[in-house]
Enzyme design. Structure first.
Site, short mmCIF file in Angstrom:
data_model
loop_
_atom_site.label_atom_id
_atom_site.label_comp_id
_atom_site.label_asym_id
_atom_site.label_seq_id
_atom_site.Cartn_x
_atom_site.Cartn_y
_atom_site.Cartn_z
N ARG A 111 34.26 32.59 33.31
CA ARG A 111 33.39 31.56 34.12
C ARG A 111 31.96 31.93 33.31
O ARG A 111 31.45 29.94 32.96
CB ARG A 111 33.20 31.51 35.94
CG ARG A 111 34.57 31.61 36.24
CD ARG A 111 34.55 31.98 37.58
NE ARG A 111 35.60 31.49 38.24
CZ ARG A 111 36.32 31.80 39.47
NH1 ARG A 111 35.17 32.65 39.76
NH2 ARG A 111 36.93 31.96 39.79
N GLY A 121 45.09 31.70 39.44
CA GLY A 121 44.78 33.03 39.07
C GLY A 121 45.98 33.73 38.22
O GLY A 121 45.91 34.38 37.75
#
Length: 401
Positions: free
Chosen positions: A39, A358
């Site tokens: 991220r 995910g």
């Protein structure tokens, strides 16, 4: 046809201006250090571009679930070093995201400096989208950039409230994500295929109901497929199956038929008596030959080959969820095989492939093809809500600004 939202290209001269940038810095930590910087790396292009244009870059983010309470182990000061490493620049830390302490810290910054402001969720007003907090945050900046698609399904002060108070723009990561989603379901090249896998129909009901009206081919895998097989009268033995949703599955079959969408279910499957890696009882059989003490754990090879042939006829693919229990060998076989087919078709230019969530990212990484898809979204909840056809507040606030 221009984009429905403004990007960094539309900002003009921002030298010396304070830009509030919403990023997703909610990274996993181990012993005080960032253990996965995916991220952080996604935030790099926007932060560096703004800094190189001479702006004071003020990064806003949440971290964990402090529920409006200050908590030292959820301070974004812990992420400052990690962000500094991926940027290759010094990053300052400012101990609040509103008020005097924040204003004082920003006052001494120079154009091109980068700072992380403290966890937005230390304020109870953040998750309530409290106008007072949004006003106080907006007072710190001249411009607002939202670069956090993964938080776009939340109408919070830092994701939605700010967009109504300052000139607002999509960051590079957000722009890439929205462009990919537009190409996948907004205005896709047809025919379109969707792969939807995962354990339970109940968690993806809204996705399935939205997709049958949007796509030409719906490929259902994972435990979900067993519920649809049961609805078709197949005895799925001890397989994970939501028998109470059989009527719902039949309604989805009817909707698909009315919309001209073909639903693909496996006709051969990999089964075992125990849920374990490489079980002695592993075998491949026709779906109508599953024994009462066996459970379906993957799609079989003949079905995967047929699904690969379906993808060869398509121009666009949206993928969410694995086809089998991919975390246990050999029940990763179908997911890996179909993902590699999709990657090969993408590489030769015949398929636009967009995947997200995910489990999906983990499965594509396991297959070694995550970099070969047109776009892989790391957003979980936001990607699912987009597949459900819901409006995402953080995106809606940028549109038409």
């Amino acid at each position: 046809m221009g984009k429905p939202f403004k990007t960094l290209d539309d900002m003009g001269n921002i030298a010396g201006k304070a830009v509030l940038v919403r990023e997703d810095l909610n990274v996993p930590m181990q012993e005080g250090s960032v253990s996965d910087d995916t991220r952080l790396r996604a935030a790099v292009p926007t932060i560096l571009e703004l800094a190189d244009k001479g702006a004071k870059v003020l990064v806003l983010a949440h971290f964990g679930r402090p529920k409006g309470q200050k908590s030292p182990d959820l301070s974004l000061s812990l992420v400052t070093r990690g962000l500094s490493q991926v940027l290759g620049r010094q990053v300052q830390f400012i101990p609040d995201c509103q008020g005097e302490a924040a204003a004082d810290g920003i006052a001494v910054m120079r154009g091109g400096d980068i700072a992380i402001l403290e966890n937005t969720r230390f304020h109870a007003g953040e998750e309530k989208n409290d106008p007072t907090l949004s006003d106080a945050m907006a007072a710190l900046g001249d411009f607002y950039v939202n670069d956090a698609f993964s938080a776009a399904h939340r109408a919070h002060s830092s994701t939605e409230g700010l967009a109504h108070r300052l000139p607002s723009f999509a960051g590079r990561s957000m722009e890439k994500e929205l462009d990919a989603l537009e190409a996948a379901l907004g205005n896709p090249q047809k025919p379109v295929a969707a792969v939807v896998g995962g354990a339970k129909v109940s968690t993806k009901l809204a996705v399935l109901e939205n997709l049958v009206a949007q796509v030409d081919h719906l490929i259902i895998g994972g435990g979900m497929a067993n519920t649809f097989l049961a609805a078709r009268g197949v005895d799925v033995g001890k397989s994970l199956c939501e028998h109470d949703l059989v009527d719902t599955a039949n309604e989805i079959f009817d909707k698909a038929e009315a919309a001209g969408c073909t639903i693909h279910l496996p006709y051969d499957v990999a089964v075992a008596k125990e849920f374990a890696a490489n079980p002695a009882s592993y075998r491949v059989c026709n779906v109508n030959e599953v024994a009462a003490d066996e459970r379906i754990l993957d799609v079989g090879p003949a079905a995967v080959e047929a699904l690969g042939d379906v993808l060869k006829t398509c121009k666009t693919l949206v993928w969410n969820g694995p086809l089998g229990a991919f975390e246990l060998a050999p029940f990763d076989t179908a997911t890996v095989a179909l993902a590699r087919t999709a990657a090969a078709l993408t590489a030769e230019g015949s398929l636009v492939s967009v995947a997200g969530g995910g489990d999906t990212v983990a499965a594509l990484n396991h297959a070694g093809v995550a970099d070969d898809f047109s776009f892989v979204s790391t957003a979980g909840g936001a990607f699912l809500e987009w597949m459900e056809g819901k409006e995402l507040p953080g995106v809606a606030a940028l549109i038409g600004k």
